[in-house]
Design an enzyme around this catalytic site. Structure first.
Site, short mmCIF file in Angstrom:
data_model
loop_
_atom_site.label_atom_id
_atom_site.label_comp_id
_atom_site.label_asym_id
_atom_site.label_seq_id
_atom_site.Cartn_x
_atom_site.Cartn_y
_atom_site.Cartn_z
N ASP A 121 -6.47 8.41 -3.65
CA ASP A 121 -5.78 7.59 -2.86
C ASP A 121 -6.61 8.03 -1.35
OD1 ASP A 121 -5.98 4.95 -1.46
OD2 ASP A 121 -3.82 5.06 -1.71
N HIS A 128 -4.64 0.62 10.33
CA HIS A 128 -3.39 1.01 9.06
C HIS A 128 -3.48 2.47 9.69
CE1 HIS A 128 -1.26 0.99 5.76
NE2 HIS A 128 -1.22 2.59 5.35
N GLU A 194 0.20 -2.03 -0.93
CA GLU A 194 -0.74 -2.16 0.18
C GLU A 194 -2.15 -2.18 -0.30
OE1 GLU A 194 -0.73 2.43 0.59
OE2 GLU A 194 0.32 2.06 2.22
N GLU A 196 -5.57 -2.56 -1.05
CA GLU A 196 -7.30 -1.99 -1.18
C GLU A 196 -8.26 -2.04 -1.64
OE1 GLU A 196 -5.28 2.30 -1.25
OE2 GLU A 196 -4.13 2.25 -1.02
N ASP A 228 -1.65 -0.39 -4.11
CA ASP A 228 -0.89 0.74 -4.40
C ASP A 228 0.13 0.58 -3.56
OD1 ASP A 228 -0.15 2.96 -4.47
OD2 ASP A 228 -1.18 3.31 -2.31
N ARG A 232 8.87 2.46 1.03
CA ARG A 232 8.35 3.04 1.85
C ARG A 232 10.26 3.85 2.02
NH1 ARG A 232 3.50 2.81 2.73
NH2 ARG A 232 2.65 0.88 2.58
N GLN A 235 9.08 7.18 -0.20
CA GLN A 235 7.96 8.22 1.22
C GLN A 235 8.31 8.91 2.37
OE1 GLN A 235 5.21 5.07 2.35
NE2 GLN A 235 3.57 6.57 2.79
N LYS A 248 4.84 6.69 -4.67
CA LYS A 248 4.01 6.10 -4.51
C LYS A 248 3.45 5.74 -6.29
CE LYS A 248 1.38 5.23 -0.26
NZ LYS A 248 1.45 4.29 0.03
N THR A 252 0.72 1.75 -9.65
CA THR A 252 -0.53 0.91 -9.20
C THR A 252 -1.68 0.46 -9.89
OG1 THR A 252 -0.95 3.37 -8.61
CG2 THR A 252 -3.00 1.90 -7.69
N GLU A 355 3.34 -2.79 7.97
CA GLU A 355 3.11 -3.29 9.53
C GLU A 355 2.86 -4.31 9.57
OE1 GLU A 355 -1.24 -1.71 7.33
OE2 GLU A 355 -1.46 -1.77 10.21
CA CA Z 1 -2.47 3.87 -0.37
#
Ligand code: CA
Length: 416
Positions: A121, A128, A194, A196, A228, A232, A235, A248, A252, A355
């Site tokens: 990834d 971002h 996320e 992607e 993904d 948080r 993480q 993570k 996925t 975000e």
């Molecule tokens: Ca990611």
């Protein structure tokens, strides 16, 4: 009045003859029989049946239970199969035969279409990376000093890549806010998405032989959407100094459909201009445009919360491929590399809740359903749709809520 043929698609259908994405499906009648299919409109063309009812030099590839053998066969085979499929759905001579091999989408179960080899990834959106840097490191520079010199990435967990529709169980783990005296264990309270784009490797490469940007088309089979999922709180506590790990690796999600790279030819676009000179293996100033004009939409519980533009990505997939092999690391059929969260410059173009809420939440609740969809321009004004990625958050497993030692009061860390 003649019955409408499933080969006659409504005007503007994003799964028309210019798309032809591959997937793997089974039917209610034969749930154990996984077959390769191609999506056409709201139907699946049974390639297994097509390859066994009419002679095909590629029958051995098309009757496999995953896309991997076809993916490994290389670009000339991909092009030949794609032409045969296109003829099957567009040539009037094949019409009657093909109609018999079309199954309505709502009558099939879609499976993970390929065996995922390695999963990488990246972190390719400047918007971002800047936004996240400001949230996670408010006192430091938003972008790390290396960010504009190389596409930053990490190796993820391929065994937990799941197909769209798979429920995502809220992960448990350690978290510790800066003000907490000690870490606590429990279900993540900051579960995020996320949005992607993923690139799927077909042709493998040899160890010690870097794959340059010019070889991108020879190695990359196709494209899919990726969610993904990210915890948080887990993480933030674990990521220094080695990067993402358990925040993570629990899940996925990917599309059930892999759109061939050739279907994206009309979506090619130049990436944003770079303000830092690149080393030769990453320089793409005189190459074919490496960006893709893919327009993503993020919906939560039926409400559109964002429209991230993939065209805004700083690093291209060809640069990422060149970078992840420049040290001699080899590619395997089934390798999946994802772009990193796609975020554009505008407030309604951000690809994750971190975000969108400036770090303050709210994050995902149990029962929330997240759907990623996307399209890009095709020839003659057509749209090319990427397969959706859908996932609903399931509650944390009961045994995970108190931690492994929850029945021992002395072992429970102080609550925050
Ligand atoms: Ca990611």
């Amino acid at each position: 009045m003649p019955e409408q043929s499933p080969l006659d698609l409504p005007e503007g259908d994003p799964f028309g003859p210019h798309n032809l994405p591959y997937g793997v499906f089974s039917t209610r009648e034969q749930p154990g029989h996984r077959r390769i299919g191609v999506r056409y409109g709201a139907h699946v063309l049974d390639l297994h049946a097509l390859a066994t009812t009419s002679p095909s030099p590629h029958a051995a590839l098309l009757t496999a239970p995953t896309l991997n053998p076809l993916m490994a066969a290389g670009r000339s085979v991909w092009q030949a199969v794609r032409e045969a499929v296109r003829a099957a759905v567009t040539d009037p001579a094949h019409r009657a035969t093909t109609e018999d091999l079309l199954i309505p989408l709502d009558e099939v179960t879609l499976h993970l279409p390929f065996e995922v080899a390695d999963y990488v990834d990246f972190y390719a959106s400047e918007h971002h990376a800047t936004n996240v840097g400001r949230i996670f490191r408010p006192d430091g520079a938003a972008l790390t000093p290396n960010w504009k010199h190389l596409p930053i990435g990490y190796h993820g967990r391929s065994g937990t890549v799941v197909v769209t529709g798979t429920p995502v169980v809220r992960p448990s783990g350690q978290r510790k806010a800066p003000s907490d005296p000690a870490p606590v264990f429990g279900p993540s309270v900051r579960l995020d998405i996320e949005a992607e784009v993923g690139f799927v490797v077909g042709t493998p490469s040899a160890l010690h032989e870097p794959v340059g940007q010019d070889a991108f088309r020879d190695h990359v089979f196709g494209v899919c959407l990726v969610n993904d999922w990210s915890a948080r709180d887990l993480q933030a506590w674990e990521y220094v100094p080695l990067g993402p790990f358990l925040g993570k690796s629990f899940a996925t999600s990917v599309s059930a459909w892999i759109t061939p790279l050739d279907a994206l030819d009309h979506a090619r676009t130049a990436p944003p201009s770079r303000d830092v000179p690149l080393l030769p293996y990453l320089d793409d100033a005189r190459r074919e445009p490496g960006g893709f004009d893919i327009r993503i939409q993020v919906d939560i519980n039926g409400e559109t919360i964002s429209r991230p533009p993939f065209s805004a990505m700083y690093w291209t997939a060809a640069q990422q491929l060149a970078h992840m092999t420049v040290n001699g690391a080899s590619l395997r059929t089934g390798d999946l590399f994802a772009s990193g969260t796609v975020s554009g410059p505008e407030p309604d173009q951000l690809g994750c809740l971190l975000e969108l809420t400036k770090g303050g939440g709210p994050y995902l609740q149990d029962g929330d359903e997240v759907v990623l969809t996307a399209w890009c321009p095709g020839p003659d004004g057509a749209r090319i749709g990427l397969g959706e990625v859908r996932g609903r958050v399931a509650p944390a497993h009961a045994e995970s809520t108190g931690g492994p030692a929850a029945d021992d009061p002395a072992a429970v860390p102080p609550a925050s």
